[in-house]
Design a protein around this motif. Structure first.
Motif, PDB file in Angstrom:
ATOM      1  N   GLY A 177       0.815  -1.205   0.000  1.00 33.10           N
ATOM      2  CA  GLY A 177       0.000   0.000   0.000  1.00 33.10           C
ATOM      3  C   GLY A 177       0.850   1.256   0.000  1.00 33.10           C
ATOM      4  N   ILE A 178       0.177   2.369  -0.003  1.00 30.53           N
ATOM      5  CA  ILE A 178       0.837   3.670   0.064  1.00 30.53           C
ATOM      6  C   ILE A 178       1.245   3.914   1.506  1.00 30.53           C
ATOM      7  N   THR A 179       2.507   4.335   1.687  1.00 28.12           N
ATOM      8  CA  THR A 179       3.024   4.555   3.031  1.00 28.12           C
ATOM      9  C   THR A 179       3.738   5.891   3.125  1.00 28.12           C
ATOM     10  N   ASP A 180       4.263   6.149   4.300  1.00 31.56           N
ATOM     11  CA  ASP A 180       5.022   7.374   4.527  1.00 31.56           C
ATOM     12  C   ASP A 180       6.505   7.197   4.209  1.00 31.56           C
ATOM     13  N   LYS A 181       6.873   6.115   3.538  1.00 31.50           N
ATOM     14  CA  LYS A 181       8.262   5.856   3.135  1.00 31.50           C
ATOM     15  C   LYS A 181       8.447   6.233   1.668  1.00 31.50           C
ATOM     16  N   GLY A 182       9.525   6.939   1.383  1.00 29.29           N
ATOM     17  CA  GLY A 182       9.810   7.309   0.002  1.00 29.29           C
ATOM     18  C   GLY A 182      10.101   8.786  -0.138  1.00 29.29           C
ATOM     19  N   ALA A 183      10.102   9.238  -1.379  1.00 30.82           N
ATOM     20  CA  ALA A 183      10.406  10.644  -1.676  1.00 30.82           C
ATOM     21  C   ALA A 183       9.453  11.580  -0.941  1.00 30.82           C
ATOM     22  N   SER A 184       9.979  12.734  -0.536  1.00 32.44           N
ATOM     23  CA  SER A 184       9.186  13.711   0.215  1.00 32.44           C
ATOM     24  C   SER A 184       8.996  14.989  -0.580  1.00 32.44           C
ATOM     25  N   ASN A 185       8.565  14.853  -1.798  1.00 31.05           N
ATOM     26  CA  ASN A 185       8.390  16.040  -2.636  1.00 31.05           C
ATOM     27  C   ASN A 185       7.021  16.040  -3.315  1.00 31.05           C
ATOM     28  N   ILE A 186       5.999  15.630  -2.571  1.00 28.67           N
ATOM     29  CA  ILE A 186       4.660  15.503  -3.140  1.00 28.67           C
ATOM     30  C   ILE A 186       3.812  16.689  -2.717  1.00 28.67           C
ATOM     31  N   LEU A 187       3.136  17.298  -3.687  1.00 28.08           N
ATOM     32  CA  LEU A 187       2.150  18.338  -3.400  1.00 28.08           C
ATOM     33  C   LEU A 187       0.814  17.860  -3.945  1.00 28.08           C
ATOM     34  N   MET A 188      -0.136  17.675  -3.061  1.00 28.34           N
ATOM     35  CA  MET A 188      -1.488  17.293  -3.455  1.00 28.34           C
ATOM     36  C   MET A 188      -2.336  18.551  -3.535  1.00 28.34           C
ATOM     37  N   VAL A 189      -3.209  18.602  -4.532  1.00 28.85           N
ATOM     38  CA  VAL A 189      -4.078  19.766  -4.713  1.00 28.85           C
ATOM     39  C   VAL A 189      -5.501  19.251  -4.903  1.00 28.85           C
ATOM     40  N   GLN A 190      -6.438  19.766  -4.127  1.00 35.76           N
ATOM     41  CA  GLN A 190      -7.788  19.213  -4.099  1.00 35.76           C
ATOM     42  C   GLN A 190      -8.838  20.301  -3.925  1.00 35.76           C
ATOM     43  N   GLY A 246     -11.363  11.036   0.214  1.00 35.61           N
ATOM     44  CA  GLY A 246     -10.320  10.173  -0.341  1.00 35.61           C
ATOM     45  C   GLY A 246      -8.968  10.860  -0.363  1.00 35.61           C
ATOM     46  N   ALA A 247      -8.961  12.138  -0.713  1.00 35.47           N
ATOM     47  CA  ALA A 247      -7.707  12.892  -0.715  1.00 35.47           C
ATOM     48  C   ALA A 247      -7.130  12.986   0.687  1.00 35.47           C
ATOM     49  N   ARG A 248      -7.986  13.177   1.661  1.00 33.94           N
ATOM     50  CA  ARG A 248      -7.509  13.250   3.053  1.00 33.94           C
ATOM     51  C   ARG A 248      -6.923  11.919   3.518  1.00 33.94           C
ATOM     52  N   LYS A 249      -7.516  10.812   3.094  1.00 38.30           N
ATOM     53  CA  LYS A 249      -6.974   9.501   3.449  1.00 38.30           C
ATOM     54  C   LYS A 249      -5.603   9.293   2.810  1.00 38.30           C
ATOM     55  N   LEU A 250      -5.463   9.685   1.540  1.00 39.86           N
ATOM     56  CA  LEU A 250      -4.173   9.565   0.864  1.00 39.86           C
ATOM     57  C   LEU A 250      -3.141  10.457   1.540  1.00 39.86           C
ATOM     58  N   ARG A 251      -3.528  11.669   1.864  1.00 37.77           N
ATOM     59  CA  ARG A 251      -2.616  12.603   2.548  1.00 37.77           C
ATOM     60  C   ARG A 251      -2.125  12.015   3.862  1.00 37.77           C
ATOM     61  N   GLU A 252      -3.028  11.414   4.601  1.00 36.21           N
ATOM     62  CA  GLU A 252      -2.658  10.796   5.878  1.00 36.21           C
ATOM     63  C   GLU A 252      -1.689   9.634   5.650  1.00 36.21           C
ATOM     64  N   ALA A 253      -1.951   8.822   4.642  1.00 40.29           N
ATOM     65  CA  ALA A 253      -1.077   7.677   4.359  1.00 40.29           C
ATOM     66  C   ALA A 253       0.324   8.122   3.958  1.00 40.29           C
ATOM     67  N   LEU A 254       0.423   9.234   3.246  1.00 36.63           N
ATOM     68  CA  LEU A 254       1.722   9.727   2.789  1.00 36.63           C
ATOM     69  C   LEU A 254       2.534  10.366   3.910  1.00 36.63           C
ATOM     70  N   GLY A 255       1.890  10.781   4.972  1.00 41.33           N
ATOM     71  CA  GLY A 255       2.597  11.396   6.093  1.00 41.33           C
ATOM     72  C   GLY A 255       3.328  12.661   5.665  1.00 41.33           C
ATOM     73  N   GLU A 256       4.547  12.823   6.174  1.00 43.27           N
ATOM     74  CA  GLU A 256       5.328  14.032   5.890  1.00 43.27           C
ATOM     75  C   GLU A 256       5.904  14.063   4.473  1.00 43.27           C
ATOM     76  N   ARG A 257       5.663  13.011   3.712  1.00 42.00           N
ATOM     77  CA  ARG A 257       6.117  12.998   2.317  1.00 42.00           C
ATOM     78  C   ARG A 257       5.367  14.022   1.486  1.00 42.00           C
ATOM     79  N   ALA A 258       4.185  14.414   1.940  1.00 41.28           N
ATOM     80  CA  ALA A 258       3.320  15.266   1.130  1.00 41.28           C
ATOM     81  C   ALA A 258       2.784  16.435   1.943  1.00 41.28           C
ATOM     82  N   MET A 259       2.423  17.465   1.220  1.00 40.82           N
ATOM     83  CA  MET A 259       1.621  18.558   1.754  1.00 40.82           C
ATOM     84  C   MET A 259       0.402  18.650   0.836  1.00 40.82           C
ATOM     85  N   MET A 260      -0.716  19.146   1.373  1.00 39.96           N
ATOM     86  CA  MET A 260      -1.927  19.241   0.582  1.00 39.96           C
ATOM     87  C   MET A 260      -2.465  20.659   0.588  1.00 39.96           C
TER      88      MET A 260
END
Length: 86
Positions: free
Chosen positions: A2-15, A26-40
């Motif tokens: 699944g999608i986790t908080d491991k990996g590149a930390s350069n994700i910007l989600m826009v919703q 759904g976007a909030r669930k994905l954001r939570e799964a990505l952890g500090e890898r992403a900002m929304m």
């Protein structure tokens, strides 16, 4: 796997808050799964597209900054509704 908080930390989600095709929950669930890898960036507007055709300058400016400079907001950003332009 699944999608986790491991990996590149350069994700910007826009919703959009009221996107009929990609729901905010759904976007909030994905954001939570990505952890500090992403900002929304969440725009208080409807429709499926935020950038570059949306009218929310707060969201558009955040995405442009990310694309041009590679800089994300320091924390998740909630952009308030803006009056529609003619």
């Amino acid at each position: 796997m699944g999608i986790t908080d491991k990996g590149a930390s350069n994700i910007l989600m826009v919703q959009n808050e009221r996107d009929p095709g990609t729901l905010l929950v759904g976007a909030r669930k994905l954001r939570e799964a990505l952890g500090e890898r992403a900002m929304m960036v969440t725009a208080d507007q409807g429709g499926h597209g935020v950038y570059p055709f949306g009218t929310n300058t707060c969201a558009n400016d955040a995405v442009t900054t990310f694309l041009v400079r590679g800089e994300r907001p320091k924390k998740d950003l909630a952009c308030e509704a803006q009056p529609a332009t003619d």
